[in-house]
Design an enzyme around this catalytic site. Structure first.
Site, short mmCIF file in Angstrom:
data_model
loop_
_atom_site.label_atom_id
_atom_site.label_comp_id
_atom_site.label_asym_id
_atom_site.label_seq_id
_atom_site.Cartn_x
_atom_site.Cartn_y
_atom_site.Cartn_z
N SER A 39 0.96 -1.25 0.07
CA SER A 39 0.24 -0.06 0.12
C SER A 39 0.85 1.30 -0.02
O SER A 39 2.03 1.25 0.31
CB SER A 39 -0.84 0.01 1.26
OG SER A 39 -0.16 -0.01 2.31
N VAL A 41 0.35 5.41 1.14
CA VAL A 41 -0.59 6.09 1.82
C VAL A 41 -0.48 7.69 1.36
O VAL A 41 0.58 8.24 1.46
CB VAL A 41 -0.71 6.00 3.41
CG1 VAL A 41 -1.83 7.03 3.94
CG2 VAL A 41 -0.97 4.84 3.68
N ASP A 173 -1.25 -6.86 16.50
CA ASP A 173 -0.07 -6.11 15.95
C ASP A 173 0.47 -5.04 16.61
O ASP A 173 0.66 -3.80 16.09
CB ASP A 173 -0.33 -5.95 14.66
CG ASP A 173 1.18 -5.78 13.71
OD1 ASP A 173 2.29 -6.02 14.41
OD2 ASP A 173 1.16 -5.46 12.78
N1 LIG Z 1 -4.51 7.67 8.94
C1 LIG Z 1 -2.99 7.89 8.60
N2 LIG Z 1 -2.53 9.05 8.50
C2 LIG Z 1 -1.55 9.37 8.55
N3 LIG Z 1 -0.62 8.32 8.13
C3 LIG Z 1 -0.76 7.32 7.85
C4 LIG Z 1 -2.48 6.67 8.11
N4 LIG Z 1 -2.24 5.62 7.92
C5 LIG Z 1 -1.22 5.09 7.67
N5 LIG Z 1 -0.24 6.13 7.67
C6 LIG Z 1 1.27 6.18 7.23
O1 LIG Z 1 1.24 4.90 6.28
C7 LIG Z 1 2.20 3.95 6.66
C8 LIG Z 1 1.69 2.72 6.28
O2 LIG Z 1 0.25 2.31 6.58
P1 LIG Z 1 -0.20 1.05 7.49
O3 LIG Z 1 0.82 0.56 8.47
O4 LIG Z 1 -1.52 1.19 7.46
O5 LIG Z 1 0.04 0.10 6.02
P2 LIG Z 1 0.37 -1.52 5.89
O6 LIG Z 1 0.17 -1.93 4.37
O7 LIG Z 1 -0.55 -2.20 6.80
O8 LIG Z 1 1.85 -1.61 6.60
P3 LIG Z 1 2.63 -2.79 7.02
O9 LIG Z 1 3.03 -3.70 5.66
O10 LIG Z 1 3.91 -1.99 7.48
O11 LIG Z 1 1.99 -3.49 7.86
C9 LIG Z 1 1.93 4.04 8.30
O12 LIG Z 1 3.40 3.57 8.85
C10 LIG Z 1 2.20 5.59 8.63
O13 LIG Z 1 3.23 6.28 8.26
#
Ligand SMILES: Nc1ncnc2c1ncn2[C@@H]1O[C@H](COP(=O)(O)OP(=O)(O)OP(=O)(O)O)[C@@H](O)[C@H]1O
Length: 357
Positions: A39, A41, A173
């Protein structure tokens, strides 16, 4: 270095995403605020038109006095089938189930097509707790946060986790990287990709989720485990990281971590005995011996946080705190965190652990 053909493809992809967001009522900016395994963001803005059609979004953004959101774009076409069919739906349903708590990131809506899924999330613009701990450690020339600040943040985290558990969701987690801060200094729990229903009272889980450094011993020993009790262990690790600026059992090999766990956490001088007692109460090897959330909230180290949180002259109980209805609590919490001056995204990473099992 990316080749020019790849750059052109990335540009085309991004323009497609801009168009898809616009068609759904959001203006996608080019500011990438984070990325995960599958992903990216981005910062985005909700249009007036969108707010007219989505009361949940409109009322939340009205309270924040801005139109900014975070849009998490997941390339479902590129992600493994298990991710798209199992973990992503779980993340969405967990966020829907835990909606309406001040310290849980809000999912406003989702939209999908054959290539991607879009999650429109509440924006938490000040980075994650790990970055904050590292920035403050650098600032103070002393590892970890001041206990007073740690207490205020931990209170919010405990309240968020209690809300999840009472909504039937275990996070699985919990770690500093999954705890974000917003521009008012409020804590926002995020990343429900490994979350699960806690289900029947005695049902046990068996999947290993999360990071080794935050995982409970029963998970590392591949035993069946209770998700709520495993979350309690991770809370103990997070509180230790807050006040110590490092992880208590920092090892990648599960067997070695288990050895360190049996020895128990070692504290640097200066961590108060009350705080040590709370951390030890959470880091109990036997899951049933761990303090439960009610006991954590009532622990003597936590009490000043309870007294600091007043709403309109009335003390806010820990179960009331965070409920979106307790608006006064929100204002008080914001003012308190602002006074503490929670910094932005800066500082060297010292205790980062990213290995998902
Ligand atoms: N609501 C939000 N507001 C600001 N930054 C965000 C938000 N959601 C995610 N991020 C940023 O984006 C990054 C990745 O988001 P997230 O952890 O949800 O993705 P993921 O695909 O689950 O990541 P991982 O593969 O590391 O578990 C977060 O570490 C954060 O820095």
């Amino acid at each position: 270095m990316k080749g020019s053909a790849q750059r052109k493809l990335d540009q085309q992809n991004f323009m497609e995403q801009v168009r898809e967001c616009r068609d759904n009522g959001y203006l996608l900016s080019s500011r990438k605020i984070g990325s995960g395994a599958f992903s990216k963001v981005y910062l985005a803005y909700a249009t007036q038109e969108r707010m007219r059609h989505n009361p949940k979004l409109a009322s939340d953004l009205r309270g924040k006095h801005h139109a900014m959101v975070a849009i998490k774009i997941i390339s479902t076409a590129k992600a493994p089938v298990e991710f798209s069919e199992k973990f992503l739906p779980r993340e969405i349903s967990s966020l829907n189930a835990t909606y309406k708590h001040l310290n849980v990131v809000q999912l406003y809506e989702t939209y999908h097509n054959s290539q991607r899924s879009y999650l429109v999330l509440e924006l938490a613009a000040r980075g994650d707790l790990l970055e904050h701990i590292n920035a403050m450690s650098g600032h103070r020339c002393h590892p970890g946060l001041e206990e007073e600040e740690a207490r205020g943040l931990f209170w919010q985290l405990v309240s968020a986790v209690a809300h999840c558990h009472s909504s039937g969701i275990v996070h699985r987690d919990l770690k500093c990287e999954n705890i974000l801060l917003d521009d008012q200094g409020l804590l926002k729990l995020t990343d429900f990709g490994f979350a699960n229903r806690s289900g029947l009272k005695d049902s046990l889980l068996s999947t290993f989720c999360g990071s080794v450094a935050y995982a409970a011993p029963e998970i590392l020993m591949s035993k069946k485990y209770n998700g709520e009790q495993a979350d309690l262990w991770s809370l103990g690790i997070i509180l230790y990281a807050m006040v110590s600026g490092k992880l208590p059992f920092k090892e990648h090999r599960p067997r070695r971590v288990l050895h360190l766990m049996r020895q128990g956490p070692a504290f640097r001088p200066g961590v108060s005995p009350e705080c040590q007692d709370l951390i030890r109460g959470l880091l109990q090897l036997r899951p049933r011996a761990r303090l439960d959330l009610q006991q954590v909230a009532a622990h003597c180290w936590m009490l000043p946080a309870a007294h600091a949180l007043f709403s309109g002259g009335k003390q806010v109980s820990w179960t009331q705190w965070g409920s979106k209805e307790t608006e006064g609590a929100k204002e008080k919490g914001s003012a308190k965190s602002e006074a503490k001056g929670a910094p932005g995204r800066q500082g060297a990473v010292q205790v980062k652990e990213t290995d998902h099992g």
